[in-house]
Write a protein that holds these residues in place. Structure first.
Motif, PDB file in Angstrom:
ATOM      1  N   GLY A   1     -14.465 -66.264  40.908  1.00 31.79           N
ATOM      2  CA  GLY A   1     -13.441 -67.247  41.240  1.00 31.79           C
ATOM      3  C   GLY A   1     -12.599 -67.701  40.074  1.00 31.79           C
ATOM      4  N   ARG A   2     -12.913 -67.252  38.842  1.00 30.81           N
ATOM      5  CA  ARG A   2     -12.098 -67.624  37.693  1.00 30.81           C
ATOM      6  C   ARG A   2     -10.787 -66.842  37.705  1.00 30.81           C
ATOM      7  NH1 ARG A   2     -13.886 -69.995  33.060  1.00 30.81           N
ATOM      8  NH2 ARG A   2     -11.632 -70.054  32.694  1.00 30.81           N
ATOM      9  N   SER A   3      -9.697 -67.518  37.315  1.00 26.37           N
ATOM     10  CA  SER A   3      -8.387 -66.871  37.240  1.00 26.37           C
ATOM     11  C   SER A   3      -7.873 -66.898  35.811  1.00 26.37           C
ATOM     12  CB  SER A   3      -7.386 -67.572  38.163  1.00 26.37           C
ATOM     13  OG  SER A   3      -7.741 -67.391  39.512  1.00 26.37           O
ATOM     14  N   PHE A   4      -7.258 -65.811  35.400  1.00 26.74           N
ATOM     15  CA  PHE A   4      -6.709 -65.696  34.059  1.00 26.74           C
ATOM     16  C   PHE A   4      -5.273 -65.194  34.145  1.00 26.74           C
ATOM     17  CE2 PHE A   4     -11.271 -64.973  33.777  1.00 26.74           C
ATOM     18  CZ  PHE A   4     -11.640 -65.888  32.792  1.00 26.74           C
ATOM     19  N   VAL A   5      -4.379 -65.848  33.417  1.00 27.16           N
ATOM     20  CA  VAL A   5      -2.965 -65.473  33.409  1.00 27.16           C
ATOM     21  C   VAL A   5      -2.685 -64.535  32.245  1.00 27.16           C
ATOM     22  CG1 VAL A   5      -0.606 -66.333  33.119  1.00 27.16           C
ATOM     23  CG2 VAL A   5      -2.232 -67.588  34.552  1.00 27.16           C
ATOM     24  N   MET A   6      -1.871 -63.524  32.488  1.00 23.18           N
ATOM     25  CA  MET A   6      -1.451 -62.579  31.457  1.00 23.18           C
ATOM     26  C   MET A   6       0.054 -62.363  31.545  1.00 23.18           C
ATOM     27  SD  MET A   6      -4.446 -59.669  31.691  1.00 23.18           S
ATOM     28  CE  MET A   6      -4.851 -59.844  33.426  1.00 23.18           C
ATOM     29  N   TYR A   7       0.689 -62.140  30.414  1.00 19.97           N
ATOM     30  CA  TYR A   7       2.099 -61.772  30.373  1.00 19.97           C
ATOM     31  C   TYR A   7       2.215 -60.431  29.648  1.00 19.97           C
ATOM     32  CZ  TYR A   7       3.652 -66.318  32.068  1.00 19.97           C
ATOM     33  OH  TYR A   7       3.883 -67.425  32.850  1.00 19.97           O
ATOM     34  N   TYR A   8       2.918 -59.504  30.254  1.00 19.94           N
ATOM     35  CA  TYR A   8       3.023 -58.159  29.699  1.00 19.94           C
ATOM     36  C   TYR A   8       4.473 -57.691  29.752  1.00 19.94           C
ATOM     37  CZ  TYR A   8       3.356 -56.815  34.599  1.00 19.94           C
ATOM     38  OH  TYR A   8       3.766 -56.716  35.902  1.00 19.94           O
ATOM     39  N   THR A   9       4.833 -56.855  28.797  1.00 21.57           N
ATOM     40  CA  THR A   9       6.162 -56.262  28.800  1.00 21.57           C
ATOM     41  C   THR A   9       6.071 -54.824  29.284  1.00 21.57           C
ATOM     42  OG1 THR A   9       8.064 -55.576  27.455  1.00 21.57           O
ATOM     43  CG2 THR A   9       5.946 -55.653  26.341  1.00 21.57           C
ATOM     44  N   THR A  10       7.009 -54.447  30.142  1.00 24.02           N
ATOM     45  CA  THR A  10       7.062 -53.074  30.635  1.00 24.02           C
ATOM     46  C   THR A  10       7.929 -52.196  29.731  1.00 24.02           C
ATOM     47  OG1 THR A  10       8.895 -53.655  32.114  1.00 24.02           O
ATOM     48  CG2 THR A  10       6.664 -53.749  33.024  1.00 24.02           C
ATOM     49  N   ALA A  11       8.390 -52.769  28.611  1.00 20.56           N
ATOM     50  CA  ALA A  11       9.189 -51.983  27.671  1.00 20.56           C
ATOM     51  C   ALA A  11       8.335 -50.907  27.010  1.00 20.56           C
ATOM     52  CB  ALA A  11       9.792 -52.893  26.600  1.00 20.56           C
ATOM     53  N   PHE A  12       7.019 -51.170  26.915  1.00 24.48           N
ATOM     54  CA  PHE A  12       6.102 -50.233  26.274  1.00 24.48           C
ATOM     55  C   PHE A  12       4.857 -50.039  27.129  1.00 24.48           C
ATOM     56  CE2 PHE A  12       8.072 -52.860  22.909  1.00 24.48           C
ATOM     57  CZ  PHE A  12       8.908 -51.898  22.372  1.00 24.48           C
ATOM     58  N   ALA A  13       4.280 -48.860  27.015  1.00 23.29           N
ATOM     59  CA  ALA A  13       2.994 -48.576  27.642  1.00 23.29           C
ATOM     60  C   ALA A  13       2.047 -48.151  26.530  1.00 23.29           C
ATOM     61  CB  ALA A  13       3.126 -47.464  28.678  1.00 23.29           C
ATOM     62  N   PRO A  14       1.028 -48.950  26.196  1.00 24.84           N
ATOM     63  CA  PRO A  14       0.120 -48.587  25.105  1.00 24.84           C
ATOM     64  C   PRO A  14      -0.669 -47.329  25.441  1.00 24.84           C
ATOM     65  CG  PRO A  14      -0.752 -50.443  26.344  1.00 24.84           C
ATOM     66  CD  PRO A  14       0.638 -50.203  26.852  1.00 24.84           C
ATOM     67  N   SER A  15      -0.931 -46.500  24.431  1.00 23.32           N
ATOM     68  CA  SER A  15      -1.668 -45.254  24.653  1.00 23.32           C
ATOM     69  C   SER A  15      -3.151 -45.503  24.873  1.00 23.32           C
ATOM     70  CB  SER A  15      -1.484 -44.309  23.455  1.00 23.32           C
ATOM     71  OG  SER A  15      -1.977 -44.917  22.264  1.00 23.32           O
ATOM     72  N   ALA A  16      -3.619 -46.724  24.571  1.00 22.01           N
ATOM     73  CA  ALA A  16      -5.028 -47.065  24.751  1.00 22.01           C
ATOM     74  C   ALA A  16      -5.152 -48.540  25.079  1.00 22.01           C
ATOM     75  CB  ALA A  16      -5.821 -46.732  23.487  1.00 22.01           C
ATOM     76  N   SER A  17      -6.213 -48.871  25.805  1.00 21.54           N
ATOM     77  CA  SER A  17      -6.500 -50.270  26.133  1.00 21.54           C
ATOM     78  C   SER A  17      -7.672 -50.741  25.288  1.00 21.54           C
ATOM     79  CB  SER A  17      -6.856 -50.410  27.615  1.00 21.54           C
ATOM     80  OG  SER A  17      -7.326 -51.719  27.896  1.00 21.54           O
ATOM     81  N   GLU A  18      -7.591 -51.964  24.789  1.00 21.13           N
ATOM     82  CA  GLU A  18      -8.716 -52.478  24.010  1.00 21.13           C
ATOM     83  C   GLU A  18      -9.899 -52.798  24.913  1.00 21.13           C
ATOM     84  OE1 GLU A  18      -8.481 -56.591  22.545  1.00 21.13           O
ATOM     85  OE2 GLU A  18      -6.436 -56.582  23.315  1.00 21.13           O
ATOM     86  N   ASN A  19      -9.635 -53.029  26.206  1.00 22.45           N
ATOM     87  CA  ASN A  19     -10.697 -53.270  27.166  1.00 22.45           C
ATOM     88  C   ASN A  19     -10.192 -52.937  28.570  1.00 22.45           C
ATOM     89  OD1 ASN A  19     -12.653 -54.319  28.960  1.00 22.45           O
ATOM     90  ND2 ASN A  19     -13.301 -55.823  27.437  1.00 22.45           N
ATOM     91  N   PRO A  20     -10.451 -51.709  29.033  1.00 21.60           N
ATOM     92  CA  PRO A  20      -9.952 -51.303  30.353  1.00 21.60           C
ATOM     93  C   PRO A  20     -10.583 -52.063  31.512  1.00 21.60           C
ATOM     94  CG  PRO A  20     -11.465 -49.663  29.480  1.00 21.60           C
ATOM     95  CD  PRO A  20     -11.195 -50.634  28.373  1.00 21.60           C
ATOM     96  N   TYR A  21     -11.655 -52.792  31.256  1.00 22.05           N
ATOM     97  CA  TYR A  21     -12.275 -53.594  32.312  1.00 22.05           C
ATOM     98  C   TYR A  21     -11.551 -54.928  32.461  1.00 22.05           C
ATOM     99  CZ  TYR A  21     -15.947 -50.184  31.537  1.00 22.05           C
ATOM    100  OH  TYR A  21     -16.641 -49.001  31.390  1.00 22.05           O
ATOM    101  N   GLN A  22     -11.275 -55.579  31.343  1.00 21.39           N
ATOM    102  CA  GLN A  22     -10.592 -56.872  31.375  1.00 21.39           C
ATOM    103  C   GLN A  22      -9.109 -56.735  31.698  1.00 21.39           C
ATOM    104  OE1 GLN A  22     -10.961 -59.060  27.721  1.00 21.39           O
ATOM    105  NE2 GLN A  22      -9.879 -60.852  28.482  1.00 21.39           N
ATOM    106  N   PHE A  23      -8.492 -55.660  31.231  1.00 20.69           N
ATOM    107  CA  PHE A  23      -7.050 -55.495  31.398  1.00 20.69           C
ATOM    108  C   PHE A  23      -6.719 -54.389  32.397  1.00 20.69           C
ATOM    109  CE2 PHE A  23      -7.535 -56.997  26.895  1.00 20.69           C
ATOM    110  CZ  PHE A  23      -7.221 -58.317  27.187  1.00 20.69           C
ATOM    111  N   LYS A  24      -7.525 -54.285  33.429  1.00 20.62           N
ATOM    112  CA  LYS A  24      -7.361 -53.267  34.457  1.00 20.62           C
ATOM    113  C   LYS A  24      -6.054 -53.457  35.231  1.00 20.62           C
ATOM    114  CE  LYS A  24      -9.772 -51.613  38.612  1.00 20.62           C
ATOM    115  NZ  LYS A  24     -10.943 -51.853  39.480  1.00 20.62           N
TER     116      LYS A  24
END
Length: 204
Positions: free
Chosen positions: A132-155
């Motif tokens: 039930g916890r909610s987390f807000v994120m802001y992302y830019t679509t100008a770039f797509a990173p070649s790797a994720s630091e945490n693919p579970y948290q930033f899915k």
């Protein structure tokens, strides 16, 4: 007839331009400020991306922590320095997934809300955990990173995250906000795992 051909050609070119995917960033360094709820201390996070590997360094007055993650293998290494002592823990893919089990079942809602961070238009996403916890994120679509630091948290985030919320082990809210992006090459040495000087701790 010539006019119609020109119009048709223009529409094709325009569609092609606007349909271009975000530019993939294979190497960069991002610096974030860290604000913890009810904590006046200053902390900094530095994220390095190089190919399929990431290195996340958190420095605070009381401790430092580094996480080196390999997106190809799913393996991770955590380096900690606390009270003058150094600790190292390595995780295989299954162990790292278990450590991030709080993010299992994460549901991400992409919204039309946006704001500008470091000159980039960033869209808002809201991630909700199964607890039930909610987390807000802001992302830019100008770039797509070649790797994720945490693919579970930033899915399922379709871009480069420049601001986001998380929580400490004690449940305190943490805010990370990017203050600088450097697109210079990242030294490969940043991703080398130390072979001495650290006390080995088994993954919890």
């Amino acid at each position: 007839m010539k006019r119609y051909y020109l119009l048709f050609f223009f529409l094709i070119i325009t569609s092609f331009v606007f349909a271009q995917p975000a530019k993939t960033i294979g190497e960069c360094t991002i610096t974030y400020t860290i604000k913890i709820a009810n904590d006046t201390g200053d902390a900094i996070k530095t994220l390095y991306i190089k190919g399929k590997k990431t290195r996340s360094e958190v420095e605070s007055p009381s401790f430092t922590q580094t996480i080196i993650y390999d997106n190809k293998t799913g393996e991770a290494t955590i380096l900690r320095e606390l009270n003058g002592e150094k600790y190292l823990s390595t995780f295989n893919a299954a162990q790292w997934k278990e450590k991030n089990k709080m993010w299992e079942g994460l549901k991400v809602k992409l919204t039309n809300e946006s704001k500008t961070i470091l000159g980039y238009n960033c869209k808002k996403a809201v991630a909700a955990t199964k607890t039930g916890r909610s987390f807000v994120m802001y992302y830019t679509t100008a770039f797509a990173p070649s790797a994720s630091e945490n693919p579970y948290q930033f899915k399922n985030i379709p871009g480069l995250i420049l601001e986001y919320e998380s929580e400490t082990g004690e449940g305190k809210n943490i805010m990370f906000k990017a203050t600088k992006i450097n697109f210079s090459p990242v030294p490969a040495a940043k991703f080398e795992i130390p072979t001495s000087g650290y006390r080995i701790l088994e993954p919890l």
